[in-house]
Write an enzyme that holds these catalytic residues in place. Structure first.
Site, PDB file in Angstrom:
ATOM      1  N   LYS A 131      22.163  49.709   4.632  1.00 15.03           N
ATOM      2  CA  LYS A 131      21.268  50.308   3.639  1.00 15.03           C
ATOM      3  C   LYS A 131      22.043  51.176   2.649  1.00 15.03           C
ATOM      4  O   LYS A 131      21.727  51.201   1.456  1.00 15.03           O
ATOM      5  CB  LYS A 131      20.173  51.109   4.341  1.00 15.03           C
ATOM      6  CG  LYS A 131      19.223  50.256   5.180  1.00 15.03           C
ATOM      7  CD  LYS A 131      18.584  49.131   4.369  1.00 15.03           C
ATOM      8  CE  LYS A 131      17.555  48.362   5.173  1.00 15.03           C
ATOM      9  NZ  LYS A 131      16.902  47.293   4.380  1.00 15.03           N
ATOM     10  N   TYR A 173      22.348  49.381  10.734  1.00 13.48           N
ATOM     11  CA  TYR A 173      21.249  49.576   9.787  1.00 13.48           C
ATOM     12  C   TYR A 173      21.646  50.564   8.700  1.00 13.48           C
ATOM     13  O   TYR A 173      21.515  50.282   7.504  1.00 13.48           O
ATOM     14  CB  TYR A 173      20.012  50.067  10.524  1.00 13.48           C
ATOM     15  CG  TYR A 173      18.782  50.174   9.650  1.00 13.48           C
ATOM     16  CD1 TYR A 173      18.005  49.057   9.394  1.00 13.48           C
ATOM     17  CD2 TYR A 173      18.396  51.393   9.094  1.00 13.48           C
ATOM     18  CE1 TYR A 173      16.870  49.143   8.596  1.00 13.48           C
ATOM     19  CE2 TYR A 173      17.276  51.485   8.297  1.00 13.48           C
ATOM     20  CZ  TYR A 173      16.513  50.365   8.048  1.00 13.48           C
ATOM     21  OH  TYR A 173      15.395  50.451   7.250  1.00 13.48           O
TER      22      TYR A 173
END
Length: 257
Positions: free
Chosen positions: A165, A161
């Site tokens: 990002k 994640y």
């Protein structure tokens, strides 16, 4: 006095990817209220249609579009259908995100790692690549990648994640540099922890999410989808006409210290 029409999106075709729930749904509804013609894109047909219905019920214009952002063919079909209807997108929000498992890179199997990258990073690449020629031909527009405060700071057990990002923030900078000449602005919008189903997936209940995650934010609370949607309207509209290649944090102060 500020001209409030700067925040309007009247009759602008806008694609919102990940519109079937959570932040994406809130953005789609906000865009509809601001006058945009919204393409509500989601892998869930029911979710996409429900969001489009909510926009219409509030007096806006919207269509639901089913699309798996890991499939170039599915993306091409969804974009073509939108262009044939409302027209060339002048706004694109890349907000689809995979549910990433918790664990170190030793715990995270290669296929699980790849699945997160496919949705969170390759999806925005593929969608932007499909939309850009139409947007450029129409005279330009605004592309928004939904990143995260976790693109700036690390979180234990969230390698895929955080990596995706952070990569979205860098991707937006490069796209901004490449397409400024085309009158296309590209920015990222980075929320903190927001009260959506993604938090209940990770924490079990919203009450537990509030107990654990709220104190990590300077404002001592979690965010609401509408608060992120308001920032998305700013980035999509002429109110942010001198802003490109930037990351807008809406994170309750999470990354400030």
């Amino acid at each position: 006095m500020m001209d409030q029409t700067l925040f309007r999106l009247d009759d602008r075709p806008a694609l919102v990817v990940g519109a079937g729930s959570g932040i994406g749904r809130a953005i789609a509804q906000a865009f509809g209220s601001a006058g945009a013609i919204v393409g509500c894109v989601d892998i869930s047909a029911d979710g996409a249609q429900e969001t489009a219905g909510r926009v219409a019920a509030a007096g806006g214009k919207a269509v639901g579009l089913v699309c798996d952002v890991t499939s170039q063919d599915a993306i091409d079909k969804a974009v073509a259908a939108f262009v044939a209807g409302p027209g060339a997108p002048r706004v694109l929000v890349n907000g689809a995100a995979a549910q990433d498992p918790t664990g170190t890179i030793v715990d995270l199997a290669p296929d699980a790692w790849q699945a997160v990258l496919d949705v969170n990073l390759t999806g925005p690449y593929l969608m932007s690549r499909a939309v850009l020629p139409h947007m450029i031909a129409a005279g330009g527009g605004s592309i928004i990648h939904i990143a995260s405060q976790m693109g700036r700071v690390g979180a234990a057990g969230r390698p895929a994640y955080c990596a995706t990002k952070g990569a979205l923030i860098q991707l937006a900078k490069v796209m901004a540099a490449d397409h400024a000449i085309d009158n296309v602005r590209v920015n990222t919008l980075s929320p903190g922890a927001v009260e959506t189903d993604r938090l209940t997936y990770r924490f079990g209940t919203m009450e537990e999410a509030r107990r654990v995650a709220a104190p990590l934010h300077l404002l001592q609370r979690l965010g609401q989808p509408d608060e992120v949607a308001a920032a998305a309207i700013f980035l999509a509209s002429d109110a942010s006409s001198f802003m490109t290649g930037a990351d807008l944090l809406v994170d309750g102060g999470y990354a400030a210290i």
